[in-house]
Design a protein around this motif. Sequence first.
Motif, short mmCIF file in Angstrom:
data_model
loop_
_atom_site.label_atom_id
_atom_site.label_comp_id
_atom_site.label_asym_id
_atom_site.label_seq_id
_atom_site.Cartn_x
_atom_site.Cartn_y
_atom_site.Cartn_z
N THR A 138 0.85 -1.16 0.02
CA THR A 138 0.11 -0.09 -0.01
C THR A 138 0.95 1.20 0.04
O THR A 138 1.94 1.14 0.49
CB THR A 138 -0.84 -0.02 1.24
N ALA A 139 0.37 2.35 -0.46
CA ALA A 139 1.08 3.51 -0.51
C ALA A 139 1.29 4.17 0.76
O ALA A 139 2.61 4.49 1.03
CB ALA A 139 0.47 4.61 -1.32
N ALA A 140 0.37 4.04 1.63
CA ALA A 140 0.59 4.50 3.10
C ALA A 140 1.62 3.80 3.78
O ALA A 140 2.35 4.12 4.67
CB ALA A 140 -0.94 4.52 3.72
N GLY A 141 1.34 2.30 3.61
CA GLY A 141 2.45 1.34 4.19
C GLY A 141 4.04 1.69 3.68
O GLY A 141 4.70 1.87 4.47
N GLU A 142 4.02 1.81 2.36
CA GLU A 142 5.44 2.28 1.96
C GLU A 142 5.96 3.45 2.57
O GLU A 142 7.11 3.66 3.02
CB GLU A 142 5.23 2.66 0.55
N ALA A 143 4.98 4.67 2.85
CA ALA A 143 5.60 5.89 3.41
C ALA A 143 5.85 5.62 4.97
O ALA A 143 6.93 6.15 5.42
CB ALA A 143 4.41 6.90 3.32
N LEU A 144 5.04 4.93 5.63
CA LEU A 144 5.21 4.60 7.02
C LEU A 144 6.43 3.72 7.45
O LEU A 144 6.91 3.95 8.53
CB LEU A 144 4.26 3.72 7.55
N VAL A 145 6.86 2.73 6.41
CA VAL A 145 7.91 2.05 6.55
C VAL A 145 9.43 2.76 6.32
O VAL A 145 10.38 2.13 6.52
CB VAL A 145 7.87 0.74 6.12
N GLY A 146 9.39 3.89 5.92
CA GLY A 146 10.39 4.50 5.65
C GLY A 146 10.91 4.56 4.24
O GLY A 146 12.01 4.78 3.72
N ARG A 147 10.12 3.87 3.11
CA ARG A 147 10.59 3.84 2.04
C ARG A 147 10.33 4.83 0.88
O ARG A 147 10.76 5.00 -0.24
CB ARG A 147 9.90 2.56 1.19
N VAL A 148 9.73 6.00 1.64
CA VAL A 148 9.29 7.23 0.91
C VAL A 148 10.43 8.26 1.59
O VAL A 148 10.10 8.55 2.69
CB VAL A 148 7.99 7.46 0.82
N ALA A 149 11.27 8.95 0.76
CA ALA A 149 11.96 9.89 1.31
C ALA A 149 11.22 11.44 1.62
O ALA A 149 9.94 11.51 1.18
CB ALA A 149 13.05 10.29 0.28
N PRO A 150 11.60 11.77 2.92
CA PRO A 150 10.79 13.10 3.12
C PRO A 150 10.82 14.12 2.04
O PRO A 150 11.77 14.17 1.29
CB PRO A 150 11.80 13.63 4.29
N GLY A 151 9.60 14.57 1.80
CA GLY A 151 9.50 15.44 0.59
C GLY A 151 8.89 14.72 -0.78
O GLY A 151 8.73 15.46 -1.76
N ALA A 152 9.02 13.46 -0.72
CA ALA A 152 8.81 12.58 -1.73
C ALA A 152 7.35 12.06 -1.74
O ALA A 152 6.70 12.14 -0.58
CB ALA A 152 9.70 11.68 -2.24
N TYR A 153 6.79 11.11 -2.84
CA TYR A 153 5.62 10.72 -2.63
C TYR A 153 5.80 9.24 -3.32
O TYR A 153 6.39 8.86 -4.20
CB TYR A 153 4.50 11.61 -3.09
N PHE B 107 17.76 4.39 7.83
CA PHE B 107 17.13 4.54 6.48
C PHE B 107 16.43 3.34 5.97
O PHE B 107 17.36 2.34 6.00
CB PHE B 107 18.25 5.20 5.84
N ARG B 108 15.60 3.61 5.26
CA ARG B 108 14.68 2.28 4.63
C ARG B 108 14.80 1.08 5.66
O ARG B 108 14.38 1.44 6.75
CB ARG B 108 15.47 1.88 3.35
N GLU B 109 15.02 0.24 5.45
CA GLU B 109 14.68 -1.10 6.26
C GLU B 109 16.01 -1.54 7.01
O GLU B 109 16.44 -2.70 6.96
CB GLU B 109 14.39 -2.31 5.19
N THR B 110 16.62 -0.44 7.60
CA THR B 110 17.58 -0.83 8.44
C THR B 110 17.51 -0.49 9.94
O THR B 110 16.61 0.43 10.13
CB THR B 110 18.91 -0.53 7.97
N ALA B 111 18.17 -0.79 10.67
CA ALA B 111 18.53 -0.31 12.11
C ALA B 111 19.83 0.09 12.46
O ALA B 111 20.60 -0.14 11.46
CB ALA B 111 17.92 -1.49 13.20
N ILE B 112 19.99 0.94 13.27
CA ILE B 112 21.16 1.61 13.63
C ILE B 112 21.45 1.46 15.05
O ILE B 112 20.67 1.86 15.94
CB ILE B 112 21.28 2.95 12.82
N TYR B 113 22.81 0.99 15.36
CA TYR B 113 23.11 0.94 16.52
C TYR B 113 23.41 2.38 17.22
O TYR B 113 24.42 2.89 16.61
CB TYR B 113 24.25 0.20 16.99
N ILE B 114 22.79 2.90 18.23
CA ILE B 114 23.09 4.15 18.67
C ILE B 114 23.70 4.22 20.05
O ILE B 114 24.40 5.24 20.37
CB ILE B 114 22.01 5.19 18.74
N SER B 115 23.94 3.09 20.70
CA SER B 115 24.62 3.01 22.10
C SER B 115 24.96 1.68 22.19
O SER B 115 24.19 0.60 21.80
CB SER B 115 23.78 3.55 23.15
N ILE B 116 26.08 1.33 22.86
CA ILE B 116 26.51 -0.07 23.09
C ILE B 116 27.43 -0.11 24.23
O ILE B 116 28.07 0.84 24.52
CB ILE B 116 27.67 -0.36 21.96
#
Lengths: 226, 226
Positions: A138-153, B107-116
């Motif tokens: 879903t489009a909303a899903g893509e946006a929510l999981v971070g696959r859409v850059a800020p300012g993009a659609y 970013f996208r489908e990653t996690a990032i370690y911020i503290s260890i």
Amino acid sequence: MGETSTRTVDRAIDLLAVVCDTRGMTLADCARATDLSASTALRLLRTLEAKGFVQKTEEGLYSPGRRIMQLGAAALSEESLIDYCKADMEALVSDTGESTYLSVPGFRETAIYISIIEGTHSVRHTSWVGRTIPLAGTAAGEALVGRVAPGAYVVVEKGVEADVTAIAAPVLSGRRVVAALSLVIPSYRLNEVLVARYGELLAATAGSLSSGLSHEPGVPTAALSS
Amino acid sequence: MGETSTRTVDRAIDLLAVVCDTRGMTLADCARATDLSASTALRLLRTLEAKGFVQKTEEGLYSPGRRIMQLGAAALSEESLIDYCKADMEALVSDTGESTYLSVPGFRETAIYISIIEGTHSVRHTSWVGRTIPLAGTAAGEALVGRVAPGAYVVVEKGVEADVTAIAAPVLSGRRVVAALSLVIPSYRLNEVLVARYGELLAATAGSLSSGLSHEPGVPTAALSS
DNA sequence: AATATGGTTGCCATCTAGTGACAATGCTAG
DNA sequence: CTAGCATTGTCACTAGATGGCAACCATATT
């Protein structure tokens, strides 16, 4: 409104803002940044500390406290987001005539519609507040999981429903995606030009909403309340 | 510390808390909830409104304003989370001897370690702050995408690295997953009993951290600052 | 070592700014 | 219509907010 303001509270709030904006400041830094005497700044910071709004490390540096995190979390609740986004969603509907949706992450891999403002066409997409949709596909899903850059659609045709095209953009608070703003449109009404136009409008709206939720030091908030 | 508090600021903060805790209140409600005269409450709320901390609807109801959202977002930044979780992470290392990690969505489908905070064994898992790991197939990833219920934990063997087992639990602010707390342990040192023990300890720690970031009206924050 | 500089904290005389009682106005329910 | 409650503004009063100053501490410089 400035002349009915309470100076002492103004000052404490300025100190709070300084501590949240530039963590790790000394008392003297805070006093200078707010043009207060060290005595006054210490006393006000002590009050903020007692209320949990700031904390002081062993090295004497001030940083935000748990209470501001708690209140911030409460303020970013669904109800607030709904209120906050309402006018912009209405403007989107005004500009496009299409139904606009605000969604947030739901349980597991779903999103949930928390606010809907329906379009003005007689043939329009209709759904309901509380409905869950999958994040995947879903489009909303893509946006929510971070696959859409800020300012993009993102554009998804035939996602959950066969006859509609959804355009979505993320609403961020700082760097964190807190919601997705989307338009859901009967596909027959669209062409490439309209998709681009609506997408850009949507992304700009989401970007503006995100800006309002971002960390903006020194913004004259009275000017932004309009 | 009570006697060095600034009464006026105390009062304004109490009003702010009331508005964030119970949105949609009238001026009279706010005044009653804080035991202030209506005049005083109006003036203080006016100050909070001018600073963007509260907003007033057309119907005269108060709700949180953008500024508290902004400061809350800033307060929930990585640096704050690091500070906030530090002592509990150190306690985890003390209790288990194993390396403990704090991660946030990247970013996208990653996690990032911020503290260890590294474990105390001579054979221990070692990684670095800033390292990204995939959300998919990792314990931290599972926790961050909401697949782990609050107060529960997930175990992933041979996720990113073959010789280690990772246990993770989500840290929430309200209902929103803001971080994952994990233990990463050389697999040879584990058995089912230990996994359960560490998992429960980790989940309890993450739960406690989450509670501290939740919306808790009326919490005596001075008592909780220890 | 002595001096200079800057930071933190406490004290207290001063006076300004925060307060709340009261009034005016408006709204709603009975 | 009356009564009760809410909102908003006014202003006399004084309490509480203020900041100058001193004491103490830490660090850097000479």
